[in-house]
Design an enzyme around this catalytic site. Structure first.
Site, PDB file in Angstrom:
ATOM      1  N   CYS A  77      38.910  39.577  38.474  1.00  0.00           N
ATOM      2  CA  CYS A  77      39.488  40.744  37.808  1.00  0.00           C
ATOM      3  C   CYS A  77      40.580  41.413  38.636  1.00  0.00           C
ATOM      4  O   CYS A  77      40.327  42.386  39.357  1.00  0.00           O
ATOM      5  CB  CYS A  77      38.424  41.773  37.461  1.00  0.00           C
ATOM      6  SG  CYS A  77      39.087  43.046  36.364  1.00  0.00           S
ATOM      7  N   CYS A  92      41.206  42.651  30.807  1.00  0.00           N
ATOM      8  CA  CYS A  92      41.041  43.549  31.943  1.00  0.00           C
ATOM      9  C   CYS A  92      41.099  44.985  31.438  1.00  0.00           C
ATOM     10  O   CYS A  92      42.187  45.539  31.273  1.00  0.00           O
ATOM     11  CB  CYS A  92      42.144  43.288  32.969  1.00  0.00           C
ATOM     12  SG  CYS A  92      41.830  44.088  34.545  1.00  0.00           S
TER      13      CYS A  92
END
Length: 413
Positions: free
Chosen positions: A167, A347
């Site tokens: 991430c 995200c």
């Protein structure tokens, strides 16, 4: 596990029992309950890691991110509780620490990536004290919130190592949530905030940079690019960075801090890196669309361990599970592989406590919003926050790990 089980050849052997591995096992079982499937996974605990950003922002209880592995294993799966040592694709077997190699007809590799905490001298000794924390850890994400609550003035530094990492938005998420809390308490004006990023851009998909920059300016944060953390002196609260200039020259700069949020360097697991299934960089070498291994057709890869150039997120793994399940089943039947992975990753950028820029994108930075009529992908919205905080954790435990593939199927060929 009995000797008989060890000598069995599994229809599908899954290396790794994290999000991708368990999700795939459940999806395959949903397609054919008769499949003999085993998962090799040493850990007795399973974590929903995307929630740790919220833990560090005081918006999630860390205990709700952890469950026992045995409780999330799909029914009818053999769990081999052992460490993978190596892969022997020529013999269709995986080498484990204890016992005989495990044999397979098809192999799916979902070993995740490794957090290299020890790659930064001084970091391990000071984690969880001296103002040094990380949301990349179940153990330390609550300490992030402790520091944020206590901090009234001083310098807060947030770091991001070279990609690839889990991430890529998470390092700046920690900054935004911290700044939002300080702003709310009237302390932000007395706190100097920096993001020291080893890369050259705030975010890899250019469309999302303008809405994020609005918050960078709002929080008066300093962005330093080509600035990589290389050592930490916890007791003296000093961090050393390697700073690269436009000509490529590197100088070392020491900075004092009151709070240091560290994202550790990351890379392939050792068992993959030195094995025949790895590419030159150490990742499982797959076709980025089919997720089939480029040299061994009975091997697939998914999740963070893959060579595919997508953002390494749980959302990416959720889509990849369906691609691998469909394509692997097709291969077993000598049929053409029906699905192509489009590089989807998500995200949810937590720019404040209560609002998120929901970044969803695929290969080449193509925007792939799931709900474009409901959530503006280029704006910070409360709806995206509710999705991140309440809906996605529920979907993880009750859909992805159970083989339910709601909104997880990519476009077919």
């Amino acid at each position: 596990m009995s000797q008989k089980q060890q000598n069995m050849i599994f229809d599908v052997l899954i290396a790794g029992g994290g999000s991708a591995g368990i999700g795939l096992a459940a999806s395959l079982k949903g397609r054919d309950k008769a499949l003999k499937i085993a998962i090799i996974e040493p850990s007795e605990e399973h974590y929903y890691q995307p929630s740790w950003t919220l833990v560090g922002g005081g918006a999630f209880n860390v205990k709700d991110s952890r469950r026992n592995t045995k409780d999330v294993m799909p029914a009818g799966i053999t769990w081999i509780k052992d460490q993978i040592v190596n892969f022997n694709p020529e013999q269709n077997e995986v080498i484990i620490s204890h016992g005989e190699p495990i044999k397979y007809k098809y192999l799916a590799v979902a070993t995740g990536l490794k957090l290299n905490w020890d790659a930064i001298p001084g970091l391990i000794d000071t984690m969880g004290k001296n103002g040094v924390t990380s949301n990349y850890s179940y153990a330390y994400s609550p300490y992030t919130w402790e520091l944020v609550k206590k901090m009234k003035s001083g310098k807060a530094i947030f770091t991001q190592p070279p990609l690839p990492i889990k991430c890529p938005g998470a390092p700046q998420k920690a900054l935004y949530l911290s700044c939002h809390e300080w702003e709310k308490r009237g302390k932000l004006k007395d706190i100097e905030v920096e993001l020291n990023n080893a890369g050259g851009a705030l975010f890899g998909v250019a469309d999302f940079v303008p809405p994020l920059m609005e918050y960078v300016k709002k929080y008066n944060a300093t962005l330093n690019f080509s600035c990589n953390l290389i050592s930490v002196n916890g007791p003296e609260q000093k961090a050393t960075f390697a700073v690269k200039d436009a000509e490529g020259n590197i100088t070392q700069v020491e900075k004092s801090f009151d709070m240091l949020h560290v994202v550790p360097p990351q890379g392939p697991q050792e068992c993959v890196k030195g094995s025949p299934i790895a590419d030159a960089a150490g990742w499982v070498e797959v076709d980025q669309h089919t997720l089939q291994h480029t040299r061994y057709p009975n091997i697939f890869g998914l999740g963070d361990c893959c060579s595919s150039p997508n953002s390494k997120t749980a959302a990416a793994a959720r889509k990849q599970v369906v691609v691998v399940a469909e394509n692997l089943m097709a291969c077993r039947s000598n049929q053409p592989m029906p699905l192509k992975y489009d590089g989807y990753g998500s995200c949810p950028l937590t720019v404040e406590n209560g609002k998120i820029v929901l970044a969803e994108f695929g290969y080449g930075g193509k925007l792939l919003p799931t709900f474009p009529w409901l959530i503006n992908p280029l704006k910070a919205t409360k709806l995206a926050w509710l999705l991140k905080k309440h809906v996605l954790p529920w979907l993880y435990w009750n859909a992805m790990l159970k083989g339910r593939e709601w909104l997880a199927r990519p476009f077919e060929n």
